[in-house]
Design a protein around this motif. Structure first.
Motif, short mmCIF file in Angstrom:
data_model
loop_
_atom_site.label_atom_id
_atom_site.label_comp_id
_atom_site.label_asym_id
_atom_site.label_seq_id
_atom_site.Cartn_x
_atom_site.Cartn_y
_atom_site.Cartn_z
N ARG A 149 51.72 -84.79 86.26
CA ARG A 149 51.34 -83.45 85.80
C ARG A 149 52.46 -82.42 85.86
NH1 ARG A 149 45.80 -82.07 84.38
NH2 ARG A 149 46.67 -80.03 84.77
N TRP A 150 53.54 -82.72 86.53
CA TRP A 150 54.64 -81.77 86.63
C TRP A 150 55.52 -81.77 85.38
CZ3 TRP A 150 59.55 -83.73 86.26
CH2 TRP A 150 59.70 -85.10 86.47
N LEU A 151 55.36 -82.76 84.55
CA LEU A 151 56.20 -82.86 83.35
C LEU A 151 55.93 -81.71 82.38
CD1 LEU A 151 55.91 -86.67 82.69
CD2 LEU A 151 57.98 -85.43 83.30
N PRO A 152 56.99 -81.11 81.85
CA PRO A 152 56.77 -80.06 80.86
C PRO A 152 56.19 -80.66 79.57
CG PRO A 152 59.12 -80.46 81.17
CD PRO A 152 58.39 -81.34 82.14
N HIS A 153 55.43 -79.86 78.89
CA HIS A 153 54.87 -80.31 77.61
C HIS A 153 55.99 -80.39 76.58
CE1 HIS A 153 50.69 -80.09 78.83
NE2 HIS A 153 51.02 -79.00 79.51
N PRO A 154 55.93 -81.40 75.71
CA PRO A 154 56.98 -81.51 74.68
C PRO A 154 56.90 -80.34 73.70
CG PRO A 154 55.22 -83.08 74.25
CD PRO A 154 54.91 -82.42 75.58
N THR A 155 58.05 -79.98 73.21
CA THR A 155 58.08 -78.92 72.20
C THR A 155 57.90 -79.56 70.83
OG1 THR A 155 60.48 -79.08 72.11
CG2 THR A 155 59.56 -77.40 73.54
N PRO A 156 57.05 -78.97 70.00
CA PRO A 156 56.84 -79.55 68.66
C PRO A 156 58.10 -79.40 67.80
CG PRO A 156 55.64 -77.49 68.89
CD PRO A 156 56.27 -77.79 70.24
N PRO A 157 58.31 -80.33 66.88
CA PRO A 157 59.47 -80.21 66.00
C PRO A 157 59.32 -78.99 65.10
CG PRO A 157 58.10 -82.06 65.34
CD PRO A 157 57.50 -81.50 66.61
N PRO A 158 60.44 -78.41 64.70
CA PRO A 158 60.38 -77.21 63.83
C PRO A 158 59.84 -77.51 62.45
CG PRO A 158 62.67 -77.84 64.26
CD PRO A 158 61.79 -78.81 64.98
#
Length: 85
Positions: free
Chosen positions: A76-85
């Motif tokens: 749960r500590w992992l940051p959420h992935p950023t969506p591609p532009p």
């Protein structure tokens, strides 16, 4: 000659307790998390596979532990992935 990280001691899990070998905190400790994010900075899937494997080992080594708590601790500590532009 030693590089800038010559004094860095890796924060790895000690089995069967799954406490950090370096600082004694529950693993993955904060320094381990930072190191893992850096090591797997271009391979999120690889990091998830590695942590899932460590979680599986912890579930086997710590039979009295709550599986939900371990999953939270390991993933749960992992940051959420950023969506591609």
């Amino acid at each position: 000659m030693y590089g800038p990280h010559a004094r860095f001691r890796p924060h790895t899990p000690a089995r069967p307790s799954f406490r950090c070998r370096t600082c004694g905190a529950p693993w993955p400790c904060q320094p381990a998390r930072l190191g893992l994010l850096w090591t797997y900075r271009n391979d999120r899937i690889g990091l998830l596979v590695y942590l899932a494997a460590q979680l599986q080992h912890a579930l086997q080594d710590l039979p009295g532990a709550n599986p939900r708590d371990l999953a939270t601790r390991f993933l749960r500590w992992l940051p959420h992935p950023t969506p591609p532009p």
